[in-house]
Design an enzyme around this catalytic site. Sequence first.
Site, mmCIF file in Angstrom:
data_model
loop_
_atom_site.group_PDB
_atom_site.id
_atom_site.type_symbol
_atom_site.label_atom_id
_atom_site.label_comp_id
_atom_site.label_asym_id
_atom_site.label_seq_id
_atom_site.Cartn_x
_atom_site.Cartn_y
_atom_site.Cartn_z
ATOM 1 N N SER A 147 44.016 -2.378 -16.392
ATOM 2 C CA SER A 147 42.602 -2.502 -16.729
ATOM 3 C C SER A 147 42.384 -2.665 -18.222
ATOM 4 O O SER A 147 41.272 -2.889 -18.650
ATOM 5 C CB SER A 147 41.835 -1.278 -16.229
ATOM 6 N N LYS A 183 39.673 3.540 -20.652
ATOM 7 C CA LYS A 183 38.537 2.623 -20.665
ATOM 8 C C LYS A 183 37.986 2.585 -22.080
ATOM 9 O O LYS A 183 38.248 3.472 -22.890
ATOM 10 C CB LYS A 183 37.441 3.120 -19.715
#
Lengths: 224, 224
Positions: A147, A183
Amino acid sequence: MDKRSPKHLYTMKDLTQRQKEILEFIEHHEWRNGFWPSIREIQEKFEFKSTNAVMGHLRALEKKDVLERIPGQARTFRIHRPDDGDSTQLPKEAHEVVDIPIVGAIAAGYPDRVEGAGEIGRLQVDIGSAGFSSQRRSFALQVRGDSMVDAEIYDGDRVVIEPRDAHDGDIVAALIDGETTLKRYIKKAGEPPYLKAENKFYPELYPVTELCVQGVAKAVVRNL
Amino acid sequence: MDKRSPKHLYTMKDLTQRQKEILEFIEHHEWRNGFWPSIREIQEKFEFKSTNAVMGHLRALEKKDVLERIPGQARTFRIHRPDDGDSTQLPKEAHEVVDIPIVGAIAAGYPDRVEGAGEIGRLQVDIGSAGFSSQRRSFALQVRGDSMVDAEIYDGDRVVIEPRDAHDGDIVAALIDGETTLKRYIKKAGEPPYLKAENKFYPELYPVTELCVQGVAKAVVRNL
DNA sequence: CTTGACAATGGACAAGCGTTCACCTAAACA
DNA sequence: TGTTTAGGTGAACGCTTGTCCATTGTCAAG
């Protein structure tokens, strides 16, 4: 009576279960917040109905020589760790970064931080003289998933995390669905913060309210 | 106390001299004692005759966003260190992390670690993740150029080098034209070894005979 | 049965400590 | 000339926090 065997320099494994819990909470609190808890904060955590319950444990820990405090002064702990390496309740998959002595030839000479402030390469910690490590904050986190590939962080990399408050644009380690992932932390003025994956195929945005941000990524380490 | 160093490690952008002193004392106190000072301890150190002198500075430091405190609670400091975004400079705390010198270029042989000559900074990595077997001799090299982008090593990254003999496929630090650069080491049986850049726009192959291979890259570190 | 660790309750006190109000000085604006 | 910012004095006020008192209960060892 104390039945410590005399050959042990550091005996700390004869701690009670409860005492271990107290000690771990104290360490953990310092690790997370940067300062030590007050007695009433410990009391609250363990849902004691009296501060004296804490006092008893602290006295025991001091007598067993794993703790030290400045009498009468607030939040002044000092933990003597011969390092057990036991179970610390760090985030899962986190290699704890601890108790590693400084390598290199600069061990001599205790830098006075105030005076040597500008000189790089002289600012070394002397764990020996301090006798304890005041901050075991940073830890490494193994990256799983892709990610964050657009930020050049790949599956299998390790990221050094420092627990602290996130700012806009920081890459943070956040707990999502029981697993810690990386993130990017986005916080615009006047808006609630959210998290964003750095991968064009992962357009999801994660609301920050239901998450636990565990720290800010400071560096990536990838073995070759 | 003099300040011959032109630039501090803090972002002491608009900090007053006095404010710098206060801040440094607070940091220093934590570093030495393991816990933060109380306001009256700061007062004592600076021989103020009123705690309010300290309060003023703390308010200023908080307003300038280098400090944070929990209102009403004792010894609960939090210092915002500007080691976030960039920097070849390192945070002053070297607690519990391996400390490796960063060298920009190595003239010949191995970097002289003893004096820190040629160091352009220091790198702190958690040892567990990097797995440096012989960290005593490892050093970090600042990557220049984009000859290794296909191996996900970018300009500005730092590579941890361990001096040892190279095997086929290793990424090595080699001395070319007086400057140390990264290349992949190729050695096929029966053939002389050569070096290869990991970038499709750099098709060059460097014969190994006239080169000095200084070590094998073990890990990449990139600050976020 | 007694002794002594271990654990915890409940209440209270005093020192530690952050905070505030009023007031002062000096330099830098404008 | 007034106003702002940085730095400081002096004296309180009151929450925070460490500490101590007496008391209860469990459990294993002597």
